[in-house]
Scaffold this motif. Sequence first.
Motif, short mmCIF file in Angstrom:
data_model
loop_
_atom_site.label_atom_id
_atom_site.label_comp_id
_atom_site.label_asym_id
_atom_site.label_seq_id
_atom_site.Cartn_x
_atom_site.Cartn_y
_atom_site.Cartn_z
N ASP A 129 7.43 -0.16 7.06
CA ASP A 129 7.07 -0.56 5.71
C ASP A 129 8.14 -0.23 4.69
O ASP A 129 8.04 -0.65 3.54
N ILE A 130 9.15 0.53 5.05
CA ILE A 130 10.18 0.89 4.08
C ILE A 130 10.98 -0.34 3.66
O ILE A 130 11.57 -0.38 2.58
N ILE A 131 11.00 -1.37 4.48
CA ILE A 131 11.72 -2.59 4.12
C ILE A 131 10.76 -3.73 3.84
O ILE A 131 11.17 -4.85 3.65
N ASN A 132 9.46 -3.45 3.82
CA ASN A 132 8.47 -4.49 3.58
C ASN A 132 7.47 -4.00 2.55
O ASN A 132 6.51 -3.31 2.88
N PRO A 133 7.67 -4.34 1.27
CA PRO A 133 6.76 -3.84 0.24
C PRO A 133 5.39 -4.51 0.29
O PRO A 133 4.44 -3.99 -0.27
N LYS A 134 5.27 -5.65 0.95
CA LYS A 134 3.99 -6.36 1.00
C LYS A 134 3.15 -5.82 2.15
O LYS A 134 3.04 -6.43 3.21
N THR A 135 2.58 -4.65 1.92
CA THR A 135 1.84 -3.99 2.98
C THR A 135 0.34 -4.18 2.88
O THR A 135 -0.38 -3.76 3.77
N LYS A 136 -0.14 -4.76 1.77
CA LYS A 136 -1.58 -4.95 1.56
C LYS A 136 -2.34 -3.63 1.60
O LYS A 136 -3.46 -3.56 2.10
N ASN A 137 -1.69 -2.59 1.08
CA ASN A 137 -2.31 -1.27 1.09
C ASN A 137 -3.09 -0.97 -0.19
O ASN A 137 -3.88 -0.03 -0.21
N ILE A 138 -2.84 -1.71 -1.25
CA ILE A 138 -3.55 -1.50 -2.52
C ILE A 138 -4.44 -2.70 -2.77
O ILE A 138 -3.98 -3.84 -2.83
N ARG A 139 -5.74 -2.42 -2.92
CA ARG A 139 -6.73 -3.47 -3.17
C ARG A 139 -7.13 -3.42 -4.64
O ARG A 139 -7.71 -2.45 -5.11
N LEU A 140 -6.78 -4.48 -5.36
CA LEU A 140 -7.07 -4.55 -6.79
C LEU A 140 -8.41 -5.22 -7.02
O LEU A 140 -8.67 -6.32 -6.52
N HIS A 141 -9.27 -4.53 -7.78
CA HIS A 141 -10.57 -5.07 -8.16
C HIS A 141 -10.62 -5.19 -9.69
O HIS A 141 -10.00 -4.40 -10.41
N VAL A 142 -11.36 -6.16 -10.15
CA VAL A 142 -11.68 -6.28 -11.57
C VAL A 142 -13.19 -6.35 -11.68
O VAL A 142 -13.82 -7.27 -11.15
N LYS A 143 -13.77 -5.35 -12.34
CA LYS A 143 -15.23 -5.26 -12.43
C LYS A 143 -15.87 -5.29 -11.04
O LYS A 143 -16.82 -6.01 -10.79
N ARG A 144 -15.28 -4.54 -10.10
CA ARG A 144 -15.77 -4.38 -8.74
C ARG A 144 -15.61 -5.63 -7.87
O ARG A 144 -16.02 -5.65 -6.72
N VAL A 145 -14.99 -6.66 -8.40
CA VAL A 145 -14.73 -7.88 -7.62
C VAL A 145 -13.30 -7.84 -7.10
O VAL A 145 -12.36 -7.67 -7.86
N PHE A 146 -13.16 -7.98 -5.80
CA PHE A 146 -11.83 -7.94 -5.19
C PHE A 146 -11.00 -9.13 -5.66
O PHE A 146 -11.45 -10.28 -5.62
N ILE A 147 -9.79 -8.84 -6.12
CA ILE A 147 -8.90 -9.89 -6.61
C ILE A 147 -7.79 -10.19 -5.62
O ILE A 147 -7.62 -11.31 -5.17
N SER A 148 -7.06 -9.15 -5.24
CA SER A 148 -5.91 -9.41 -4.35
C SER A 148 -5.40 -8.10 -3.78
O SER A 148 -5.61 -7.03 -4.36
N ASP A 197 -2.18 -8.66 -2.31
CA ASP A 197 -0.86 -9.23 -2.04
C ASP A 197 0.04 -8.94 -3.24
O ASP A 197 0.13 -9.73 -4.18
N PHE A 198 0.69 -7.80 -3.22
CA PHE A 198 1.56 -7.40 -4.31
C PHE A 198 2.97 -7.16 -3.80
O PHE A 198 3.18 -6.83 -2.64
N ASP A 199 3.91 -7.35 -4.71
CA ASP A 199 5.32 -7.16 -4.37
C ASP A 199 5.94 -6.14 -5.31
O ASP A 199 6.88 -6.43 -6.04
#
Length: 810
Positions: free
Chosen positions: A429-448, A450-452
């Motif tokens: 993962d040191i060369i791949n920032p797109k690890t899908k390790n952070i799950r962003l929610h807005v008002k408890r609804v999953f948004i994405s 996929d972050f870079d």
Amino acid sequence: MHRLSRRSVSAALRAPATRYRNAAAAPIFSSTSVPDSAVGSDNNTRWYSAITGGNCERARHSTHLNLKSGLFLGSRHESTAAASDSANPSPPPAEKYEYQAEVSRLMDLIVNSLYSNKEVFLRELIRHVLKIHLANLAFINNASDALDKLRYLSVTDPQLSKDAVDLYIRIQTDKDNGTITITDSGIGMTRQELVDCLGTIAQSGTAKFLKAVKESKDAGTDNNLIGQFGVGFYSSFLVSDKVVVSTKSPKSDRQYVWEGEANASSYTIREETNPENFIPRGTRLTLYLKRDDKGFAHPERIQKLVKNYSQFVSFPIYTWQEKGITKEVEVDEDPIEAKEAGRDENVEKKKKTKKVVERFWDWELENETQPIWLRNPKEVTTEEYNEFYKKTFNEYSDPLASSHFTTEGEVEFRSVLYVPAATPMGRDDIINPKTKNIRLHVKRVFISDDFDGELFPRYLSFVKGVVDSNDLPLNVSREILQESRIVRIMRKRLVRKAFDMILGISMSENKADYETFWENFGKHLKLGCIEDRENHKRLAPLLRFFSSQSEDEMISLDEYVENMKPEQKDIYYIAADSVSSARNAPFLERLLEKDLEVLYLVDPIDEVAIQNLKSYKEKNFVDISKEDLDLGDKNEEKEKVTKEEFSQTCEWIKKRLGEKVANVQISSRLSSSPCVLVSGKFGWSANMERLMKAQTVGDTSTLEFMKGRRVFEINPEHPIIRELNVAYKSNPDDEDALRAIDLLYDAALVSSGYTPDNPAQLGGKIYKMMGMAISGKWSTFDVQHSVSQPPRMETVEAEVVEPVEADGQK
């Protein structure tokens, strides 16, 4: 709708209401009819409107679709087709409405351009929040918002919830006909609200509601109804050719149906007159899927989408799933075996059974997991944090650390962060920032997920967690994440909390935890020293290195500073490919004599990381393999005498080596080696030069430029250097002396960590010098040994003969 017999309906009506509240509910729609077998010759089948409520539990001992347990019958009961034709007048005609002028163009953008993922249609329909940039999950958002709105309004107007229907969202699929039916028991809509909300874009009943609440200053605590119903609703046309909305508001006695088709410029609204389709309250939306999107009609697909996007919605979401129950049934006995068993009357006969799985359909609750980040951290146990981590990120081991915090003030968000115990298998993962390790929610609804690098920098990409923001819109595109001031503030605070969490691991009593962390993620922090100058003060205390006084256990920079000598001003280090190479490097000789500790940088990224740090606690990092090394013990008078004695010898050696070196000078770092080759202050070290040459995609044209100057340092106290000094004064053109200079340079090149340009030539010089050194040594000894020995005398045996006289007399 299910077709029920008269007897079945009577039994359902007589049953207590509490029986069905916790039972499994019947499906909202079904193309299967149940014949009225209980009524003799009456072949008429009757249709019933059924909207279920309560919690869904699996009905035990059910062999058919669960039609009886869990029916919620509305105020309108039954009607046969004949009675409908004779008693009821013809239904009023549907009224046709034209969309706003901008709607057609905007719908085309929504369906074809705005959304990049069709799965978002379901999320938007579950949770009515805001316009979403993605595009597959739309009606569940609207359904949840309707429930929120009903719950709020019913506080001041109890009549709105007089039907006492539990608040829920139910999703049923029909893969044979390619439809998805989503039903909520929320506030519903009147005829005028249908026209206002579903006939326009950017016109939201929720937005109007919030505006009224704000004006009356009566918002309360649960007013998080954000969203644009229009845009969210139209995302359903991503996967549908036709959408039918049937809604019943408690403010109206009538139920209305809205129908619209994709790429159409108009829609129709009519009153629902078919009792089969009556609902007590709420909204039922039916999607008629496109041919290419009928895969969404599979129950497993819907179940996966709900768990992914709407797992933490506050209202229960049920999906219609096929289930199975294992039962034992009797099997027919073999006649031959039965006959043999019958002969022995004393033996007790046992009936033979076998296990079979009976299939049935029932509602299944999909969002049982509670959002742990909304709870008070003091009330959450470590076991609960670990269980949430394993379930959310599909991990098998507990995390090393977790951090649960709430940020308020300028930006408000909640988060739970974790440090994994190990790196993912098969990935770097040191060369791949797109690890899908952070799950962003807005008002408890999953948004994405996929972050870079928008929420965490690349070097902290191993951190896992959930972030729930109240300030972000749902249309979180990559551009919004990159330019949003809110996101920048969130990033700073998340990074700060991540460092606090890692620092807590390093300061814990269990040192094995940080050793495990460093083994897995040490390179990530070193990368942070290169990429994130703002956080150098947070990164430096977390670094670990081997040293000349700790070759088996890594030490921190704080420990190094504590062990420094009182007169020591700098932090010394040397970069090599291994601890063994660093230990035996000639650069360390004088430092080890003075008991000065030297850091061993044996990881390829170490040297670059230290060079970017530059200093720590006002102590500069100094590479002992570069020129002008100051150990703080200079004797100017002695150095002056030595330079005067060897100055001409240095010039002689420089003349012989030519452009290979920039200068020849007296060394202050050697004690046992005759010479060493050091690099200039601003060029690559020997270790860095070796690494750059090994780069697969490196630019060889820059090697000569960055190689820098090389300085040949000699040890004036070494016998070889003293002999060369004598050779220069007696005969500077002596071939043996010149060959010795060449060999010294080549040997220093190798011992200093450089790679010789011509290894074969170096080998030839060594062989030649060896030949000169040992020439005739052993052969001369053999000749001298053979000459000095005396000649060996041979032993001759003689026979003694006694004299004999004539006639036998002596």
